[in-house]
Design an enzyme around this catalytic site. Structure first.
Site, PDB file in Angstrom:
ATOM      1  N   ASP A  65      32.836  52.066  42.083  1.00  0.00           N
ATOM      2  CA  ASP A  65      33.553  53.301  41.755  1.00  0.00           C
ATOM      3  C   ASP A  65      35.064  53.048  41.751  1.00  0.00           C
ATOM      4  OD1 ASP A  65      34.557  55.816  41.491  1.00  0.00           O
ATOM      5  OD2 ASP A  65      33.109  56.727  42.870  1.00  0.00           O
ATOM      6  N   ARG A 122      33.241  56.958  36.140  1.00  0.00           N
ATOM      7  CA  ARG A 122      32.282  56.035  35.532  1.00  0.00           C
ATOM      8  C   ARG A 122      31.400  56.657  34.459  1.00  0.00           C
ATOM      9  NH1 ARG A 122      29.694  54.392  41.039  1.00  0.00           N
ATOM     10  NH2 ARG A 122      30.210  56.611  41.305  1.00  0.00           N
ATOM     11  N   CYS A 153      27.093  59.771  37.527  1.00  0.00           N
ATOM     12  CA  CYS A 153      27.766  59.131  38.665  1.00  0.00           C
ATOM     13  C   CYS A 153      27.990  60.206  39.721  1.00  0.00           C
ATOM     14  CB  CYS A 153      29.059  58.432  38.227  1.00  0.00           C
ATOM     15  SG  CYS A 153      30.335  59.519  37.560  1.00  0.00           S
TER      16      CYS A 153
HETATM   17  P1  4NP Z   1      32.967  58.772  39.694  1.00  0.00           P
HETATM   18  O1  4NP Z   1      34.167  58.609  40.761  1.00  0.00           O
HETATM   19  O2  4NP Z   1      31.709  59.025  40.494  1.00  0.00           O
HETATM   20  O3  4NP Z   1      32.935  57.463  38.998  1.00  0.00           O
HETATM   21  O4  4NP Z   1      33.378  59.942  38.829  1.00  0.00           O
HETATM   22  C1  4NP Z   1      34.474  59.587  41.719  1.00  0.00           C
HETATM   23  C2  4NP Z   1      35.533  60.419  41.503  1.00  0.00           C
HETATM   24  C3  4NP Z   1      35.870  61.361  42.467  1.00  0.00           C
HETATM   25  C4  4NP Z   1      35.134  61.461  43.625  1.00  0.00           C
HETATM   26  C5  4NP Z   1      34.059  60.628  43.840  1.00  0.00           C
HETATM   27  C6  4NP Z   1      33.729  59.688  42.888  1.00  0.00           C
HETATM   28  N1  4NP Z   1      35.501  62.398  44.629  1.00  0.00           N
HETATM   29  O5  4NP Z   1      34.890  62.367  45.701  1.00  0.00           O
HETATM   30  O6  4NP Z   1      36.398  63.203  44.387  1.00  0.00           O
END
Ligand code: 4NP
Length: 153
Positions: free
Chosen positions: A121, A15, A9
């Site tokens: 997300d 995710r 992800c």
């Molecule tokens: P993930 O969610 O891609 O599902 O881990 C996110 C968590 C943090 C960030 C982006 C996506 N961020 O930009 O900090």
């Protein structure tokens, strides 16, 4: 042969670590042995555990994410894993900076009945339970496909 699957992800704190833990538990329940890992296309959270609210939503459903630590995707992942499973199309596009697209698949493609064409997300939507439920459905579909390969060997 053990199938090696990498979940990817953006941040590797919501995710994809959830997909890794859920798929690991569901594979074990089916008696399947898989080599699983997860990584992010971004580098912001390297070394960090999964996001607290995501861990909590998973814990309530019986999944322990606490030992996982975020890492960034590496070029070597494209030879070390048989399949790279992404949460959304942006992940697939961002991955093209690290390697060729041939072994990259969208997680929701394994859950056609969900009607979803990506895993939203929860870091942004705040719907951690919804993301988990979709990830569980995708994991079952992925294991159905992997299980059908291994019985044909
Ligand atoms: P993930 O969610 O891609 O599902 O881990 C996110 C968590 C943090 C960030 C982006 C996506 N961020 O930009 O900090």
């Amino acid at each position: 042969m053990t199938q090696r699957i990498l979940f990817v992800c953006l941040g590797n704190i919501c995710r994809s670590p959830t997909a890794e833990a859920v798929t690991r538990d569901k594979a074990a329940a089916r008696g399947m042995t898989l080599a699983l890992d997860s990584a992010g296309t971004g580098n912001w959270h390297i070394g960090k555990p999964p996001y607290g609210p995501m861990q909590e939503a998973a814990r309530i459903k019986g999944y322990d994410l606490s030992m996982l630590r975020a890492r960034q995707v590496a070029q070597a992942d494209f030879t070390q894993f048989d399949l790279i499973v992404v949460m959304d199309k942006d992940n697939a596009e961002d991955l093209t900076a690290f390697g060729p697209p041939d072994r990259v698949k969208l997680f929701t493609d394994f859950a056609p009945n969900s009607g979803a064409d990506y895993v939203p997300d929860p870091y942004f939507t705040r719907d951690f339970e919804g993301a988990l439920a979709l990830i569980e459905e995708c994991a079952e579909g992925l294991l159905d496909v992997l299980g059908s390969y291994s019985t044909q060997d």
